[in-house]
Scaffold this motif. Structure first.
Motif, short mmCIF file in Angstrom:
data_model
loop_
_atom_site.label_atom_id
_atom_site.label_comp_id
_atom_site.label_asym_id
_atom_site.label_seq_id
_atom_site.Cartn_x
_atom_site.Cartn_y
_atom_site.Cartn_z
N THR A 1 4.28 1.45 2.15
CA THR A 1 4.18 0.20 1.56
C THR A 1 4.75 -1.09 2.44
OG1 THR A 1 3.70 1.01 -0.55
CG2 THR A 1 4.06 -0.95 -0.72
N ARG B 1 3.26 -5.53 8.37
CA ARG B 1 2.23 -5.94 9.43
C ARG B 1 1.48 -7.20 8.90
NH1 ARG B 1 1.61 -0.41 9.19
NH2 ARG B 1 -0.09 -0.33 7.55
N MET B 2 1.79 -7.59 7.68
CA MET B 2 0.73 -9.01 7.03
C MET B 2 1.48 -10.20 7.67
SD MET B 2 -0.01 -8.29 3.13
CE MET B 2 -1.00 -6.85 2.66
N LEU C 1 3.28 -2.06 5.61
CA LEU C 1 1.77 -2.54 5.23
C LEU C 1 2.12 -3.94 4.94
CD1 LEU C 1 -1.24 -2.64 4.27
CD2 LEU C 1 -0.30 -2.49 2.11
#
Lengths: 228, 228
Positions: free
Chosen positions: B197, B203-204, B200
């Motif tokens: 998580t 990476r945004m 994730l």
């Protein structure tokens, strides 16, 4: 190349001709004036391109399978929080982009609307004299495609790891629903909330894989919220 | 800019408009078709330029006071012993040139004649797809003038500042809690889920502002989930 609400058949023809000149193939039209797209069918030097042009009802549908969506504007970025690049730099970004790139041009009279722009990852502006920023549509297309086509060594587009626009849009819709359910947004969600949310998701630049994960998360959260 | 034997008033108007867009002032016409130059007077966005356009009977007279004369062509140099440059290089030469530069464009149908070209110090060609070399006159003018006028400017709007790690981590924790509540993750959430998580969210590459928005969304969703 996507023309949004083009009015003048000469401009559709001119855009197609510039595409042929510089080696671009897919012309897409969003809600062209019927008479405009019919008359454009007879434009010289680009008949095949015009015959193959596809029409869409909305910008969202026109760019659904595209990985990078850039919009052209003669103005500044208005209130949108979208990066704005001059053509020179935009051309480099487009050439380097992985996956399918959509370049949006607005109507002759109004350009792209805020709603159209909300589908764009970034905007491109052709540097022009401030007092004469407004360009003829066919000429703007020609200048843009010329710039993008220069030294385009890798004509073959590589498969992209980025999520396409359709996938991002599904996230937007799921998220809006979850935010509505939880009371973060007061339903009915208004247009500006949709624009803001779409822009937020675009800025995340999710990969195709991450987009799937995020969709899965949202679906589960929604399922739980609905069960209440 | 010199248009030799232009036939179509729309093209004269389009050429004038591109000149206005990119800051070029002197339009000269060599033997325009009378009706063409009269009709062009009404072209939008470049009225002053068109009114000030001067007409000449021959190319020789039109370029008499110019120090560098370059002609545009879609073809090779034919039999003329004149250097031919692609637009990119020609634009550099034109920007560096001392004195007055004339850029000649031929008629829509025939381009520049051998006689016209004999007035040119060199020729310029816009790189296009070999099968579709023939460009619309107004578009060729726009592409040429854009290329000559452009200065290397870069991003106008910088991406906003990024969220710090602490801010991202708050999102990670809120998201893990929401995913646990909704049954997407089976509690207790293990370390590998936390890592996945966190990556994730990293990476945004959220901006500081977007990170705040996402935290607000998650808090609201969590509040609703807890209330169940």
């Amino acid at each position: 190349m996507v023309l949004v609400h083009p009015r003048n058949p000469l401009n559709i023809g001119a855009a197609a001709r510039a595409m042929a000149n510089f080696g671009f193939e897919q012309l897409r039209l969003v809600e062209p004036y019927r008479v405009a797209s019919d008359e454009a069918r007879s434009a010289v030097h680009a008949e095949e391109l015009l015959l193959a042009a596809r029409e869409f009802a909305t910008v969202g549908e026109a760019v659904a399978d595209c990985h990078v969506v850039c919009g052209t504007t003669a103005l500044g970025p208005r209130e949108l929080n979208v990066p704005l690049y001059d053509l020179e730099e935009a051309a480099i970004r487009i050439r380097k982009a992985r996956g399918r790139v959509a370049i949006l041009f607005g109507s002759e009279k109004f350009g792209l609307s805020n709603d159209d722009m909300s589908h764009c990852h970034w905007l491109v502006r052709i540097p022009a004299i401030p007092a004469h920023r407004s360009m003829n549509l066919g000429q703007a297309v020609a200048v843009t495609l010329y710039s993008v086509s220069r030294r385009r060594e890798h004509a073959v587009v590589e498969a992209s790891s980025k999520a396409d626009a359709g996938s991002n849009e599904r996230i937007v819709q799921l998220l809006l629903e979850a935010l509505g359910e939880s009371g973060y947004l007061k339903p009915p969600s208004d247009a500006s909330q949709t624009l803001k949310t779409r822009r937020l998701i675009q800025r995340m630049g999710l990969s195709a894989k991450d987009a799937e994960v995020v969709q899965g998360m949202l679906r589960q959260v929604l399922w739980k919220l609905h069960k209440m």
